[in-house]
Design an enzyme around this catalytic site. Structure first.
Site, short mmCIF file in Angstrom:
data_model
loop_
_atom_site.label_atom_id
_atom_site.label_comp_id
_atom_site.label_asym_id
_atom_site.label_seq_id
_atom_site.Cartn_x
_atom_site.Cartn_y
_atom_site.Cartn_z
N GLU A 259 0.82 -1.21 0.00
CA GLU A 259 0.00 0.00 0.00
C GLU A 259 0.86 1.27 0.00
O GLU A 259 0.52 2.24 -0.68
CB GLU A 259 -0.93 -0.02 1.22
CG GLU A 259 -1.62 1.30 1.55
CD GLU A 259 -2.68 1.71 0.54
OE1 GLU A 259 -3.09 0.85 -0.26
OE2 GLU A 259 -3.06 2.88 0.55
N HIS A 306 8.86 -5.83 8.54
CA HIS A 306 9.70 -4.78 9.15
C HIS A 306 8.85 -3.80 9.97
O HIS A 306 9.41 -2.97 10.69
CB HIS A 306 10.58 -4.07 8.11
CG HIS A 306 9.84 -3.25 7.11
ND1 HIS A 306 10.30 -3.02 5.86
CD2 HIS A 306 8.65 -2.61 7.18
CE1 HIS A 306 9.44 -2.27 5.19
NE2 HIS A 306 8.42 -2.00 5.98
N THR A 332 15.18 2.35 -5.65
CA THR A 332 14.77 3.73 -5.34
C THR A 332 15.94 4.67 -5.59
O THR A 332 15.76 5.77 -6.13
CB THR A 332 14.30 3.84 -3.88
OG1 THR A 332 13.45 2.74 -3.59
CG2 THR A 332 13.55 5.12 -3.64
#
Lengths: 529, 190
Positions: A259, A306, A332
């Site tokens: 999400e 995590h 990223t």
């Protein structure tokens, strides 16, 4: 394809006996109308969710309990989170997808226009249900947006059913929106628009849509289990009946981690569109951007625990989830590198969308770094559930996702309305937001590291000064957004006429249609060379 | 032209919804196989065939009542030292602190979690629901042994009981079982 090039549509592009007034919006199947509805709805929710954040910051302005009682405070933190995630950020991106994807790929509309209408119009009901539960006896949900069992099962009030059904409806809406995006992109690309020619915003949204289809049903399953545990005597999360409360967290975060990428991947697409425009260069490393997005999406499924380092996981599990999480910083990093490389030696012009994009790159990276700190298992035991976490996810969601939405709004607003917005006011909005957002969230790192827990309406006296500063930043940021509403309102009402190609460095099919974009575009598919 | 793709995507959604529920048994199986989570088996164990005379393990007992559960249960000895394989009996005294008849369910948990599959219970009050009258005191017995295969680095373990008040749930089950006509919807509202 015959239905698309229907000769009947030509010549009277604006209205063909369409209802006017409210019915036009209620019955519309036009992707631009629905895109506008999504964006207006998201803006309204952003203001409502923001007002709740103001309540939180007003209460935390001073230590002690002043304005609201703790139960109401808990409702504010919970509903603020739910509204901002499901009501502001996700619908805003769906609105951008509705407006831009058909125009970017040369399609006449979304593939499933009636479903598109439905997926928007169930949303207001979901949020009405959620918001009205606040006014019912006992109040609305107060267990945090993550609704951990047993807080949401054993210790919640009877209005929890409203929360559950609201989340069900939001989930159905997102799933329908995602299905529509996938079908549109797969089936309705203009001839010659091969996969590796897709604009990056379209690519990131395609991958986001797959994430939505994969995890929103899991969220629906989780809330259903909460519902049956609470009202129908099942024991999914109740140890007394053989269930396990920790299992809730596993199921929730199996949804919850993808999400967060659902909320940031479209932002990556927006930034990858805007940065080349104002650098007057092609995007550096297009293919690597596509692969990086896909890798982030795949990795997002194997990092969920995590969020749960302190639940007593075995060492092997903690190490696996720590390394898997850190691995995400590689793709990223590729993206951030490519944005910077795109700007490198470019002829940069600092229009408002670019200002927001540059702020995004810097501040999102900062939020990413605090995320890396949180990924370190032994350190996480100190950071867990403190304001450090709050600082982290607000840097990635506010200066990340929300700033990218602002950038996108300023970038395409002239295309949507046909008017230039007031650039002076927009710059004021940018600088006020940039300064206040850092006054608001940066000190949270320090109070968090010093041990201030999140979701508590009171705090130890040593945090008083920092909290006063944070609250002042919060009020300033909140008020600055009213300026955004004003700029958008003024731009819709009038302003200098915008040309078809609003920004001279811009590329893409959406700039080949006039501004404002006509009601029907690309009824005949364009030829892509 | 869209229906084929649409069908696949809808099936994917339904499959993921089912997957959320499949996670529940998968989670239990995963915990059982790996012995994680400290969830001991609730089956009656058979006695061990051999006793390891050269090793001693400390076993401690703690109990705590879930918020609002009106029970007090405590082991007579806080800690016993046992040889692996040797069957040990521990007496527990339990009391219903309320002025009403209640049903208690004790849920065991072993720490460190990895040791849970090496602690075998031959008799335990946690195997059954324990109805207790108002203010009643009862004595329970726990018979257990530690497996000889317990990893050598584990020298002590803790068996913890959480006490739940399941009066309402067990009444519901009893009512539903006693009624042939399924009017259970009315009872579950209470």
């Amino acid at each position: 394809m015959s239905s698309i090039v229907n000769p009947h549509d030509h010549g009277h592009d604006d209205h063909h006996g369409a209802p006017s007034g409210f019915k036009r919006w209620l019955f519309t199947t036009n992707h631009k109308d629905i895109g506008s509805l999504y964006l207006i709805f998201a803006l309204a929710m952003f203001i409502i969710g923001g007002a709740m954040a103001m309540v939180i910051r007003a209460e935390l302005f001073q230590p002690g309990l002043q304005l609201v009682d703790p139960h109401f405070f808990n409702q504010m933190t919970t509903v603020h989170g739910l509204i901002m995630v499901f009501g502001a950020v996700m619908p805003a991106f769906t609105g951008l997808a509705n407006w831009m994807i058909p125009m970017m790929i040369g399609a006449p509309d979304m593939a499933l226009p009636r479903m598109n209408n439905w997926s928007f119009w169930i949303l207001p009901f979901a949020f009405a249900m959620l918001l009205f539960s606040l006014f019912m006896e006992g109040g609305g949900p107060a267990f945090g947006w993550t609704f951990y069992a047993p807080l949401s099962t054993t210790y919640s009030n009877d209005n929890t059913a409203l929360f559950v059904f609201a989340v069900h409806i939001m989930g159905i809406s997102s799933i329908m929106g995602a299905i529509n995006v996938v079908v549109t992109i797969v089936n309705l690309r203009a001839p010659g628009m091969t996969w590796m020619k897709l604009p990056l915003f379209v690519w990131t949204w395609l991958i986001t849509a797959f994430l939505l289809i994969a995890v929103m049903p899991v969220l629906a399953g989780a809330v259903t289990m909460v519902l049956t545990d609470k009202y129908f005597g099942t024991s999914f999360f109740d140890a007394a009946g053989g269930g396990d409360p920790v299992m809730f967290q596993h199921i929730f975060w199996f949804f919850g981690h993808p999400e967060v990428y659902i909320m940031i991947l479209p932002a990556f697409g927006v930034i990858s569109t805007i940065v080349p425009t104002f650098s007057h260069k092609k995007l550096f490393g297009y293919a690597s951007m596509v692969y990086a997005t896909a890798s982030i999406a795949l990795l997002s499924f194997v990092v969920w625990a995590h969020h749960m380092f302190t639940t007593g996981m075995p060492l092997a599990g903690e190490l696996f989830f720590m390394y898997a999480t850190m691995l995400i910083s590689v793709p990223t990093g590729v993206k951030v590198f490519n944005w910077v490389a795109t700007m490198w030696r470019g002829a940069i012009s600092f229009e408002v969308p670019m200002l927001f994009s540059i702020a995004f790159i810097v501040l999102f990276t900062l939020g990413g770094f605090s995320g890396l700190m949180l990924a370190i298992t032994p350190a996480d035991f100190q950071y867990h559930d403190t304001y450090f976490v709050v600082a982290h996810f607000h840097y990635v969601l506010v200066t990340g996702a929300v700033f990218s939405i602002m950038a996108a709004a300023y970038y395409w607003l002239p295309k949507w309305t046909g008017h230039m917005f007031n650039e002076t006011l927009a710059k004021w909005h940018f600088w006020l937001s940039l300064i206040s957002v850092n006054v608001l969230f940066f000190p949270m790192h320090f109070v968090g590291l010093a041990g201030m827990p999140r979701r508590i309406p009171d705090y130890a006296l040593q945090f008083a000064d920092f909290n006063a500063i944070i609250s002042i930043g919060g009020f300033a940021f909140g008020l600055s957004q009213l300026l955004f509403v004003y700029v958008v309102y003024r731009c819709v009402k009038g302003g200098d006429a915008a040309p078809a190609k609003v920004w001279d460095g811009a590329e893409g099919l959406e700039w080949e249609v006039p501004s404002p974009a006509p009601y029907h575009t690309f009824s005949t598919p364009p030829e892509i060379k | 032209m869209h229906s084929a793709l649409l069908k696949k995507l809808i099936i994917a959604c339904l499959a993921m919804f089912a997957f959320a529920f499949a996670l529940v048994p998968l989670y239990d199986v995963f915990c059982q196989v790996t012995g994680l989570n400290g969830k001991p088996s609730l089956e009656v164990a058979k006695a061990s065939s051999r006793v390891d005379e050269n090793r001693l393990v400390d076993v401690s007992f703690t109990t705590h009542a879930q918020q609002g559960a009106p029970f007090d249960v405590s082991a007579e000895q806080f800690k016993v030292t046992v040889k692996p394989g040797e069957v040990t009996k521990v007496a527990f005294s339990a009391a219903n602190l309320s002025q009403q008849a209640r049903v208690m369910q004790a849920i065991p948990s072993v720490s460190p979690g990895i040791a849970s599959k090496y602690l075998h219970k031959m008799a335990c009050f946690c195997f059954n629901q324990q109805p207790m009258k108002a203010g009643e005191k009862q004595d329970f017995e726990l018979m257990f042994y530690v497996d000889t295969a317990l990893p050598s680095e584990i020298e002590e373990l803790t068996l913890s009981y959480t006490l739940f008040d399941i009066t309402e749930q067990s009444q519901q089950v009893a009512l539903e079982a006693s009624q042939d006509e399924p009017t259970s919807m009315e009872t579950s509202d209470e």
